[in-house]
Design an enzyme around this catalytic site. Structure first.
Site, PDB file in Angstrom:
ATOM      1  N   HIS A   1       6.487  -8.401  -3.589  1.00 23.68           N
ATOM      2  CA  HIS A   1       5.891  -9.044  -2.423  1.00 23.68           C
ATOM      3  C   HIS A   1       4.789 -10.000  -2.861  1.00 23.68           C
ATOM      4  CE1 HIS A   1       2.626  -6.173  -2.931  1.00 23.68           C
ATOM      5  NE2 HIS A   1       3.510  -5.192  -2.891  1.00 23.68           N
TER       6      HIS A   1
HETATM    7  P1  TYD Z   1       4.146  -0.872  -0.932  1.00 22.85           P
HETATM    8  O1  TYD Z   1       3.415  -2.111  -0.573  1.00 22.85           O
HETATM    9  O2  TYD Z   1       5.624  -0.854  -0.737  1.00 22.85           O
HETATM   10  O3  TYD Z   1       3.822  -0.473  -2.437  1.00 22.85           O
HETATM   11  P2  TYD Z   1       3.939  -1.345  -3.792  1.00 22.85           P
HETATM   12  O4  TYD Z   1       3.221  -2.632  -3.568  1.00 22.85           O
HETATM   13  O5  TYD Z   1       3.275  -0.540  -4.837  1.00 22.85           O
HETATM   14  O6  TYD Z   1       5.396  -1.524  -4.080  1.00 22.85           O
HETATM   15  O7  TYD Z   1       3.480   0.326  -0.135  1.00 22.85           O
HETATM   16  C1  TYD Z   1       4.118   1.575  -0.001  1.00 22.85           C
HETATM   17  C2  TYD Z   1       3.687   2.198   1.320  1.00 22.85           C
HETATM   18  O8  TYD Z   1       2.292   2.472   1.300  1.00 22.85           O
HETATM   19  C3  TYD Z   1       3.950   1.289   2.497  1.00 22.85           C
HETATM   20  O9  TYD Z   1       4.412   2.110   3.579  1.00 22.85           O
HETATM   21  C4  TYD Z   1       2.593   0.733   2.837  1.00 22.85           C
HETATM   22  C5  TYD Z   1       1.655   1.842   2.402  1.00 22.85           C
HETATM   23  N1  TYD Z   1       0.332   1.370   1.981  1.00 22.85           N
HETATM   24  C6  TYD Z   1      -0.765   1.670   2.739  1.00 22.85           C
HETATM   25  O10 TYD Z   1      -0.672   2.310   3.819  1.00 22.85           O
HETATM   26  N2  TYD Z   1      -1.992   1.267   2.321  1.00 22.85           N
HETATM   27  C7  TYD Z   1      -2.158   0.556   1.169  1.00 22.85           C
HETATM   28  O11 TYD Z   1      -3.316   0.206   0.791  1.00 22.85           O
HETATM   29  C8  TYD Z   1      -0.995   0.228   0.388  1.00 22.85           C
HETATM   30  C9  TYD Z   1      -1.118  -0.563  -0.888  1.00 22.85           C
HETATM   31  C10 TYD Z   1       0.225   0.675   0.815  1.00 22.85           C
END
Ligand code: TYD
Length: 136
Positions: free
Chosen positions: A52
């Protein structure tokens, strides 16, 4: 807001016979105030995280334990950083696509973020990122 703005930042380190200590002050050691901290751990071998970009968020990514790779893409070019030192971080500015991969066993990826979590700030499609990204 391109790959030239993303860089490895050396972090302060105090070393003595008791071990190492690294500290980070928002706005001083890194170019933003810290609003949020999160960390990735117990990542299974071969798993990829990220995938992302962010519209406004700035981040510092640190391998506080073990190692992993961070692939950065500004829509023009792609670079891969292998992070393995607890005394340096990778600064990622807005509008950069990132993927994290190649996590070593037991690694911990610490992320300092400039804003609270907001799903509206995310772009989770690479095609949408390439279309939406402001042209320089
Ligand atoms: P995601 O953005 O997919 O993780 P990564 O960037 O490591 O691949 O996030 C995973 C889940 O965690 C998603 O449901 C969003 C949640 N999340 C939060 O609630 N707060 C946060 O600060 C972060 C980074 C993720």
């Amino acid at each position: 807001m391109n790959l030239d703005d993303c860089r490895i930042i050396p972090l302060p380190k105090r070393r003595d016979q008791r071990g190492n200590l690294t500290f980070i002050e928002g706005g001083h050691d890194i170019p933003f105030q810290i609003s949020r901290v999160y960390y990735l751990y117990d990542v299974p071998g071969g798993e990829t995280r990220g995938g992302h970009a962010h519209r406004e968020l700035q981040q510092l990514i640190i391998a506080v334990s073990g190692s992993f790779e961070v692939v950065l893409d500004d829509g023009q070019q792609r670079v891969t950083h292998r992070l393995w030192r607890a005394d340096q971080g990778l600064y990622v500015c807005p509008w950069i696509w990132r993927e994290l991969q190649g996590f070593s066993s037991g690694s911990v990826c610490l992320v300092l973020a400039s804003q609270h979590y907001s799903e509206q700030d995310y772009i989770r499609s690479l095609d949408a990122f390439r279309i939406e990204r402001p042209k320089a």
